[in-house]
Design a protein around this motif. Structure first.
Motif, PDB file in Angstrom:
ATOM      1  N   HIS A 289       0.877  -1.191  -0.138  1.00 11.69           N
ATOM      2  CA  HIS A 289       0.186  -0.149   0.087  1.00 11.69           C
ATOM      3  C   HIS A 289       0.811   1.259  -0.062  1.00 11.69           C
ATOM      4  O   HIS A 289       0.516   2.103  -0.705  1.00 11.69           O
ATOM      5  N   GLN A 290       2.118   1.106   0.963  1.00 13.70           N
ATOM      6  CA  GLN A 290       2.814   2.444   1.014  1.00 13.70           C
ATOM      7  C   GLN A 290       3.621   2.656  -0.620  1.00 13.70           C
ATOM      8  O   GLN A 290       3.802   3.801  -0.982  1.00 13.70           O
ATOM      9  N   PHE A 332      -1.933  -1.615  -5.123  1.00 12.71           N
ATOM     10  CA  PHE A 332      -2.851  -1.538  -4.440  1.00 12.71           C
ATOM     11  C   PHE A 332      -3.428  -2.966  -4.448  1.00 12.71           C
ATOM     12  O   PHE A 332      -4.225  -3.441  -3.621  1.00 12.71           O
ATOM     13  N   GLU A 333      -3.572  -3.368  -5.598  1.00 15.16           N
ATOM     14  CA  GLU A 333      -4.111  -4.909  -5.988  1.00 15.16           C
ATOM     15  C   GLU A 333      -3.315  -5.775  -4.876  1.00 15.16           C
ATOM     16  O   GLU A 333      -4.037  -6.847  -4.340  1.00 15.16           O
ATOM     17  N   LYS A 334      -2.066  -5.775  -4.937  1.00 10.75           N
ATOM     18  CA  LYS A 334      -1.341  -6.699  -4.136  1.00 10.75           C
ATOM     19  C   LYS A 334      -1.622  -6.325  -2.739  1.00 10.75           C
ATOM     20  O   LYS A 334      -1.704  -7.453  -1.999  1.00 10.75           O
ATOM     21  N   ALA A 335      -1.841  -5.195  -2.155  1.00 17.53           N
ATOM     22  CA  ALA A 335      -2.113  -4.961  -0.959  1.00 17.53           C
ATOM     23  C   ALA A 335      -3.403  -5.729  -0.506  1.00 17.53           C
ATOM     24  O   ALA A 335      -3.443  -6.312   0.542  1.00 17.53           O
ATOM     25  N   VAL A 343      -9.202  -1.488   4.243  1.00 13.19           N
ATOM     26  CA  VAL A 343     -10.365  -0.522   3.890  1.00 13.19           C
ATOM     27  C   VAL A 343      -9.706   0.524   2.808  1.00 13.19           C
ATOM     28  O   VAL A 343     -10.157   1.101   1.767  1.00 13.19           O
ATOM     29  N   TYR A 344      -8.484   1.164   3.255  1.00 17.13           N
ATOM     30  CA  TYR A 344      -7.880   2.109   2.397  1.00 17.13           C
ATOM     31  C   TYR A 344      -6.998   1.894   1.364  1.00 17.13           C
ATOM     32  O   TYR A 344      -6.949   2.659   0.200  1.00 17.13           O
ATOM     33  N   ALA A 345      -6.636   0.550   1.241  1.00 16.21           N
ATOM     34  CA  ALA A 345      -6.266   0.106  -0.163  1.00 16.21           C
ATOM     35  C   ALA A 345      -7.753   0.082  -0.950  1.00 16.21           C
ATOM     36  O   ALA A 345      -7.328   0.420  -2.357  1.00 16.21           O
ATOM     37  N   HIS A 346      -8.764  -0.367  -0.557  1.00 16.83           N
ATOM     38  CA  HIS A 346     -10.090  -0.497  -1.380  1.00 16.83           C
ATOM     39  C   HIS A 346     -10.220   0.892  -1.942  1.00 16.83           C
ATOM     40  O   HIS A 346     -10.478   1.220  -3.140  1.00 16.83           O
ATOM     41  N   ILE A 347     -10.327   1.968  -0.942  1.00 21.44           N
ATOM     42  CA  ILE A 347     -10.378   3.260  -1.608  1.00 21.44           C
ATOM     43  C   ILE A 347      -9.274   3.793  -2.659  1.00 21.44           C
ATOM     44  O   ILE A 347      -9.935   4.533  -3.786  1.00 21.44           O
ATOM     45  N   THR A 365     -15.228  -1.990  -6.868  1.00 20.12           N
ATOM     46  CA  THR A 365     -14.365  -1.591  -5.641  1.00 20.12           C
ATOM     47  C   THR A 365     -14.913  -0.694  -4.419  1.00 20.12           C
ATOM     48  O   THR A 365     -14.681  -1.068  -3.449  1.00 20.12           O
ATOM     49  N   PHE A 366     -15.715   0.265  -5.098  1.00 19.25           N
ATOM     50  CA  PHE A 366     -16.301   1.178  -3.935  1.00 19.25           C
ATOM     51  C   PHE A 366     -17.519   0.263  -3.284  1.00 19.25           C
ATOM     52  O   PHE A 366     -17.454   0.408  -2.005  1.00 19.25           O
ATOM     53  N   LYS A 367     -18.113  -0.446  -4.087  1.00 19.94           N
ATOM     54  CA  LYS A 367     -19.219  -1.235  -3.589  1.00 19.94           C
ATOM     55  C   LYS A 367     -18.773  -2.348  -2.725  1.00 19.94           C
ATOM     56  O   LYS A 367     -19.355  -2.732  -1.372  1.00 19.94           O
TER      57      LYS A 367
END
Length: 487
Positions: A289-290, A332-335, A343-347, A365-367
């Motif tokens: 994510h970072q 982000f997909e790997k996270a 949650v924050y990786a989804h956003i 992804t939001f859903k």
């Protein structure tokens, strides 16, 4: 074992101070993530209290129903304690023996369970402690605080309270000072909160922790981040460099160092540090994510610079933006591959899909984020705000955007994202009224805002205006009726 003895066990076990009595609930966390986190801590953390990692992992194995591994981890915890305290009377055994008693009880090996309760009673006797006194031990409060801090963010407040009690009993212990400072630091920034400098308590606590435990490189990095928060980044840089010199290959340190560099705009340095860390912990969702945030930051930096790029270089610049977007999406997909409830990786992933014009993926992804279990109010509000912005600015669906902003405002938790949704609704309402002074929806939105903020008289005023131009609207009539009943 007789039924009477089993009944005695049932009444005695809840009195033990251990992971089974600390309300560490499986529904509040992702067990697979906790398990991997603990294995990584076994590998990388250097601490005299590593037995705590084995104790918590034993409890996690119980949650998974794997009692063979639970017992193996408790044996390792015992071994770690014995290496420091060979006589077997140390209070550090109390949590481990409590966990043993519970594990054997679940295995219906009641005699073994009772034997560990007897060991606990023997230690209490040798230390001249009663059953009640044995709960008032710094090491027990410290271990409980650390376990709560490790288990999930919802437990940070409880962790803080445990460390406070540990420090009341042993004010100079370096580990409990580090734990307390860490808990307070995390709470000040929990779920995107902004802690004003006047209310910041973690700074002095982190300084004290560094003073008492100068070899704790991770706490030095947290101190650097807090100084950066307080616009004292140059002062913080010193601690970052010291920490890196102490532990250049400790991934728990490197992730915070990378965060410091990224927030300072030093993205190349952040990525260099994160590459070292992810090589050591390739399945860390936090690290991926970072890395994604670094590429996202660079992508937006290049987008802002696009208007200043010469015409002949625009294609090359466009290609660079595309490449950075794809790299951000990949990480982000790997996270989310490694932590499905992040949650924050989804956003961030949804927003980057939007940047890549993959709108259906963004919406999905939001859903999906909104269906995650155990969302806090703050998390839900941030998802709804980002989803609302996506509907308003990307899909140009004002009605869907209003729906998400309103759902956020219905959550009473006051925070930045609720305020953002309120401002978005107010802006849309005022634009409607400005375009048409008879726009019922605009007045209805203002009524909704004031109602959900507890401003009854203003809400009534705007709902009455809305009904003047849309007299049969059932939602306005219902809300107005509720409001008048409240007076």
């Amino acid at each position: 074992m007789s039924e009477l003895s089993e009944h005695t066990l049932k009444s005695r076990l809840p009195q033990l101070t251990c992971h089974f009595t600390w309300s560490l609930l499986e529904k509040d966390t992702d067990i697979a993530v906790i398990e991997e986190r603990l294995y990584n801590q076994m590998t990388f953390l250097v601490t005299k209290n590593k037995y705590m990692v084995y104790n918590l992992l034993a409890y996690v194995m119980h949650l998974k129903g794997d009692y063979t591994k639970a017992i193996a981890n408790l044996e390792e915890a015992e071994k770690k304690i014995r290496e420091n305290i060979p006589d077997g009377t140390d209070r550090r055994y109390l949590v481990t023996y409590g966990d043993y008693a519970w594990v054997y009880y679940h295995l219906k090996q009641f005699e073994d369970s009772q034997s560990y309760i007897d060991k606990i009673d023997q230690i209490n006797k040798q230390l001249k402690l009663s059953t009640t006194d044995s709960q008032e031990i710094a090491e027990i409060y410290g271990e409980q605080g650390w376990s709560l801090l490790t288990f999930c963010g919802q437990y940070y407040e409880k962790a803080k309270a445990c460390f406070e009690k540990a420090l009341e009993l042993d004010p100079e212990d370096p580990e409990w000072n580090s734990g307390y400072a860490t808990a307070v630091y995390r709470l000040e920034g929990f779920k995107g909160r902004k802690c004003p400098a006047s209310e910041c308590k973690s700074l002095e606590l982190l300084k004290r922790a560094v003073k008492l435990n100068p070899n704790d490189a991770v706490v030095k990095a947290l101190l650097a981040l807090k100084l950066q928060d307080l616009k004292r980044a140059d002062e913080g840089r010193k601690y970052v460099e010291e920490a890196l010199e102490q532990a250049p290959n400790l991934p728990y340190l490197l992730r915070y160092v990378a965060k410091y560099y990224r927030r300072a705009g030093l993205v190349d340095e952040a990525l260099r540090v994160l590459k070292t860390a992810v090589d050591l912990m390739p399945t860390s969702s936090f690290l991926h994510h970072q890395i994604g945030l670094c590429f996202k930051q660079e992508m937006f930096k290049n987008k802002r610079a696009f208007k200043h790029v010469s015409f002949q270089n625009r294609q090359m610049h466009t290609d660079k933006i595309y490449e950075l977007t794809r790299k951000a999406i990949l990480h982000f997909e790997k996270a989310l591959e490694y932590e499905k409830t992040f949650v924050y990786a989804h956003i961030d992933l949804a927003n980057m899909y939007s940047e890549a014009k993959e709108y259906q993926k963004a919406e999905n992804t939001f859903k999906k984020a909104l269906t995650l279990a155990n969302l806090t109010d703050e998390e839900k509000q941030e998802i709804l705000f980002s989803y609302g912005c996506f509907e308003e600015y990307v899909k140009k669906s004002e009605s869907e955007a209003i729906k998400h902003y309103k759902n956020s405002l219905r959550i009473t938790e006051p925070n930045l994202h609720r305020k953002d949704c309120e401002q978005a609704l107010k802006r849309l309402a005022e634009n409607k009224i400005r375009s048409d002074h008879r726009d019922a929806l605009g007045f209805g939105l203002l009524g909704f805002i004031y109602k959900n903020n507890g401003n009854t008289s203003e809400a009534i005023e705007y709902y009455e205006k809305a009904l003047k131009y849309d007299p049969y609207n059932e939602d306005y009539l219902s809300d107005l009726c509720d409001l008048k009943l409240m007076i």
